[in-house]
Design an enzyme around this catalytic site. Structure first.
Site, PDB file in Angstrom:
ATOM      1  CG  HIS B  27      -0.397   0.187   2.543  1.00 33.66           C
ATOM      2  ND1 HIS B  27      -0.425  -0.800   3.499  1.00 33.66           N
ATOM      3  CD2 HIS B  27       0.197   1.256   3.147  1.00 33.66           C
ATOM      4  CE1 HIS B  27       0.134  -0.358   4.614  1.00 33.66           C
ATOM      5  NE2 HIS B  27       0.516   0.896   4.428  1.00 33.66           N
ATOM      6  CD  GLU B  94      -2.258   3.223   6.282  1.00 31.86           C
ATOM      7  OE1 GLU B  94      -1.203   2.821   5.762  1.00 31.86           O
ATOM      8  OE2 GLU B  94      -2.399   3.366   7.508  1.00 31.86           O
ATOM      9  CG  HIS B 121       1.688  10.902 -10.008  1.00 29.19           C
ATOM     10  ND1 HIS B 121       2.781  11.489 -10.606  1.00 29.19           N
ATOM     11  CD2 HIS B 121       1.606   9.656 -10.566  1.00 29.19           C
ATOM     12  CE1 HIS B 121       3.319  10.655 -11.495  1.00 29.19           C
ATOM     13  NE2 HIS B 121       2.629   9.531 -11.486  1.00 29.19           N
ATOM     14  CD  GLU B 167       0.549   9.200 -14.915  1.00 30.09           C
ATOM     15  OE1 GLU B 167       1.233   8.790 -13.958  1.00 30.09           O
ATOM     16  OE2 GLU B 167       0.968   9.262 -16.087  1.00 30.09           O
TER      17      GLU B 167
END
Lengths: 172, 172
Positions: B27, B94, B121, B167
C-alpha cells in the site's frame, strides 16, 4: 469492522460505479535524488524488479518503473507489450530522477512526515517479518521503527535512500 | 528498453534476492483532511472499495484501507481473515485521517508537487481513458492536466479532495 458496517461509513458509495470496472491502482510516484542508490535499494534490498525505464533527455529526467512480478507471470520482452501489461498491474513503484540532483549536497526531497506533511509511506508486506527485519539490519538499512520499538510490535518502518518511509508488515 | 538492458542499469541487482520471495508492494499511505470527502472521491468517483477501517480513539486518528478487488476475488467477511488477505494484496490505498482536521480552514496537507517536493502522484489505469475523463468532467472533478493539455495526449491528471494528483492512464 464488518463489511456491512464499512458500507455505512460516511462518504462511502453504495457500490462501485459500473463505469469504474477495470480500473486498477497502478502506481505510486516518488522523486529520488540518486537513481543508482534507489535502484540498488529497491532491487537488492527489497527485491523489486525494474520493469521499464524512460528517458526524457530534453527535459532532463528519467522514469524508472519497479514491481514485484506476480507468481506465474512473465514480464513481456517486447517494449509495447510490456508497457501495456505493466499498465494493468497493481503495485508498481515509479521513481522520477531529475538529472543532476545526485550531485547536490544533502537531502533533495521531502519525505512528507514533517511539516508540510502529506504523503506518509509505502508498505511492503513480507512472509516472514522477523527474518526480513534481521536481513535489513544485516544489510545496514536505516530503521525508522524497529519491530521492538513502541507499542506496535508487528510492524517496522525502514527508510529508503531519500528518507521515504517503507512500512514492513506480515502477509502470512 | 529491453529486459537485458534494464538488468544493466546502474544499481539494479542481478536478480531478486531469494530472501525477498513473497514480498508484496501492499500500500501507499496519504493523509487526508476530511475522510468523508476522500471516501466519496475514492469510492464514488474512482470506484475503490473500502476494505478496512481502524480507529485509534486515544491517538485521535483513523485509517481507511481502499482497494480494487481483483476480478474473481471475494473480500473475506471475517475481520482477521480479511486483514491477512488484504496484507497480501498489491495496490491498496491507506488514508490517514487525524480527527478534527476536517474543521480547519483551507488545505491541511501538502501534495508534494511544489517545494518541498517529494511524493508526486498515484496513478489509476482505466480501460477507456476518453470515457473515464469525460465522466470525471461530468462529475465536476478538478483536473491538473486534461488529455488535451500539453504534449502527452495519452494521460491526464485529476486531483483528489486534498489536491493530491491522480494520474489517469490507459490499460487497454
Amino acid at each position: 469492522m464488518t463489511i456491512p458496517a464499512l458500507r455505512d461509513v460516511p462518504g462511502v458509495a453504495a457500490q462501485a460505479p459500473a463505469e469504474t470496472t477495470g480500473f486498477v491502482f497502478n502506481h505510486t510516484m516518488l522523486r529520488v535524488k540518486d537513481a543508482t542508490a534507489s535502484l540498488d535499494f529497491y532491487t537488492r534490498v527489497l527485491g523489486y524488479q525494474l520493469i521499464d525505464k524512460r528517458d526524457f533527455a530534453e527535459a532532463q529526467f528519467s522514469l524508472y518503473f519497479l514491481a514485484y512480478v506476480p507468481a506465474g507471470a512473465t514480464v513481456p520482452e517486447d517494449d509495447n507489450t510490456r508497457r501495456l501489461w505493466m499498465a494493468g498491474l497493481p503495485g508498481v513503484l515509479e521513481l522520477t530522477h531529475n538529472h543532476g540532483t545526485e550531485n547536490q549536497d544533502g537531502a533533495v526531497y521531502h519525505d512528507g512526515n514533517s511539516d508540510p506533511r502529506g504523503f506518509g509511506h509505502i508498505c511492503v508486506s513480507v512472509p516472514d517479518i522477523e527474518a526480513a527485519c534481521q536481513r535489513f539490519e544485516a544489510l545496514g538499512v536505516t530503521f525508522q521503527k524497529r519491530l521492538t520499538d513502541g507499542r506496535m510490535k508487528n510492524l517496522a518502518f525502514i527508510k529508503d535512500p531519500d528518507g521515504y518511509w517503507v512500512e514492513i508488515i506480515s502477509n502470512a
